[in-house]
Motif scaffolding. Structure first.
Motif, mmCIF file in Angstrom:
data_model
loop_
_atom_site.group_PDB
_atom_site.id
_atom_site.type_symbol
_atom_site.label_atom_id
_atom_site.label_comp_id
_atom_site.label_asym_id
_atom_site.label_seq_id
_atom_site.Cartn_x
_atom_site.Cartn_y
_atom_site.Cartn_z
ATOM 1 N N THR A 1 0.823 -1.201 0.000
ATOM 2 C CA THR A 1 0.000 0.000 0.000
ATOM 3 C C THR A 1 0.856 1.249 0.000
ATOM 4 O OG1 THR A 1 -1.762 -1.153 1.188
ATOM 5 C CG2 THR A 1 -1.790 1.256 1.260
ATOM 6 N N ARG A 2 1.904 1.258 0.830
ATOM 7 C CA ARG A 2 2.770 2.439 0.927
ATOM 8 C C ARG A 2 3.552 2.668 -0.359
ATOM 9 N NH1 ARG A 2 5.557 0.519 6.326
ATOM 10 N NH2 ARG A 2 7.077 2.167 5.886
ATOM 11 N N VAL A 3 4.025 1.592 -0.980
ATOM 12 C CA VAL A 3 4.762 1.729 -2.244
ATOM 13 C C VAL A 3 3.841 2.271 -3.328
ATOM 14 C CG1 VAL A 3 5.875 0.446 -4.104
ATOM 15 C CG2 VAL A 3 6.512 -0.020 -1.744
ATOM 16 N N ALA A 4 2.623 1.722 -3.431
ATOM 17 C CA ALA A 4 1.678 2.188 -4.445
ATOM 18 C C ALA A 4 1.358 3.666 -4.248
ATOM 19 C CB ALA A 4 0.395 1.356 -4.387
ATOM 20 N N ARG A 5 1.129 4.050 -2.998
ATOM 21 C CA ARG A 5 0.810 5.450 -2.696
ATOM 22 C C ARG A 5 1.940 6.376 -3.118
ATOM 23 N NH1 ARG A 5 -3.679 8.388 -0.797
ATOM 24 N NH2 ARG A 5 -4.198 6.693 0.593
ATOM 25 N N HIS A 6 3.174 6.015 -2.800
ATOM 26 C CA HIS A 6 4.308 6.891 -3.126
ATOM 27 C C HIS A 6 4.599 6.923 -4.624
ATOM 28 C CE1 HIS A 6 5.095 7.294 1.148
ATOM 29 N NE2 HIS A 6 5.993 8.197 0.849
ATOM 30 N N LEU A 7 4.395 5.813 -5.299
ATOM 31 C CA LEU A 7 4.585 5.825 -6.750
ATOM 32 C C LEU A 7 3.634 6.832 -7.388
ATOM 33 C CD1 LEU A 7 4.956 2.020 -7.596
ATOM 34 C CD2 LEU A 7 6.763 3.740 -7.501
#
Length: 234
Positions: free
Chosen positions: A163-169
């Motif tokens: 979730t955090r990776v998707a959000r930052h991308l």
């Protein structure tokens, strides 16, 4: 409304309005499709330049430029989400064209073909002044979007790595040749989300296997922003 627009409408805070008030709000509505890459506005400082409507399908991105020249995404809007409500509320409250992001100039664009059910700002504003039912629905929506802003902070701290990776991308991606791209190493992304490179690399490999992102040299191409948006919601 089309069946798709009717379904999106039912996902909004307006879905509980009385039939009579719903007819009033929708009296001059129109469905419009913005093609992938369409610029909604660039450097807008006033609330009246913002859209007011319901996203029927697709994905919109709104972002500001920071003083040091970087871009910061402030919101994505997908199916069943209202856009332009915060600017409308500020304008109605102050009597001037206030802006929900202060003095920052807002930019808006379609990340894929996006259909929006556009509403008349004048009709909605006049009806909100007359009907407490609509004013309350707008209040609920503004509160909901404010809570989403807070959830962004929680996501960055406590959510699963995927979730955090998707959000930052999504937050860090920028448009280049009609694609959303990101130039950042795995280590830099790990530093941004407070994790380690190996864990982030596994998450990115999974996204690549799903066809959501693609590595092209130094760039990471976000091939399916809508899928990333869903992943960012946890």
């Amino acid at each position: 409304m089309s069946p798709a627009a009717r379904g999106a409408w039912q996902m909004t805070a307006f879905s509980a309005l009385s039939p009579e008030l719903t007819r009033t709000v929708l009296s001059q509505s129109i469905e419009t499709t913005f093609r992938d890459g369409h610029v909604l506005y660039r450097g807008a400082h006033h609330a009246e330049t913002a859209l007011l409507g319901v996203v029927v399908s697709g994905l919109l991105r709104f972002y500001i430029h920071t003083p040091d020249g970087r871009s910061l995404t402030v919101r994505y809007a997908g199916r069943g989400e209202l856009v332009g409500v915060r600017g409308l509320a500020l304008e109605a409250d102050t009597g001037t064209a206030a802006h929900p992001y202060g003095r920052s100039a807002l930019n808006g664009e379609a990340l894929q073909d996006t259909t929006v059910l556009l509403l008349s700002r004048d009709i909605v504003t006049a009806a909100a002044r007359r009907y407490a039912e609509l004013a309350w629905a707008l209040t609920r929506e503004v509160s909901h979007q404010a809570m989403q802003d807070q959830e962004l902070i929680v996501t960055n701290v406590f959510s699963p790595i995927r979730t955090r990776v998707a959000r930052h991308l999504l937050l860090l991606g920028t448009k280049h040749d009609r694609e959303l791209v990101l130039r950042m190493s795995h280590q830099e992304l790990a530093d941004a989300i407070g994790s380690v490179r190996e864990v982030v690399s596994r998450a990115l490999c999974r996204f690549q296997a799903e066809g959501v992102v693609e590595r092209r040299g130094q760039y990471l191409v976000l091939r399916d922003p809508a899928a990333l948006y869903e992943a960012s919601l946890g």
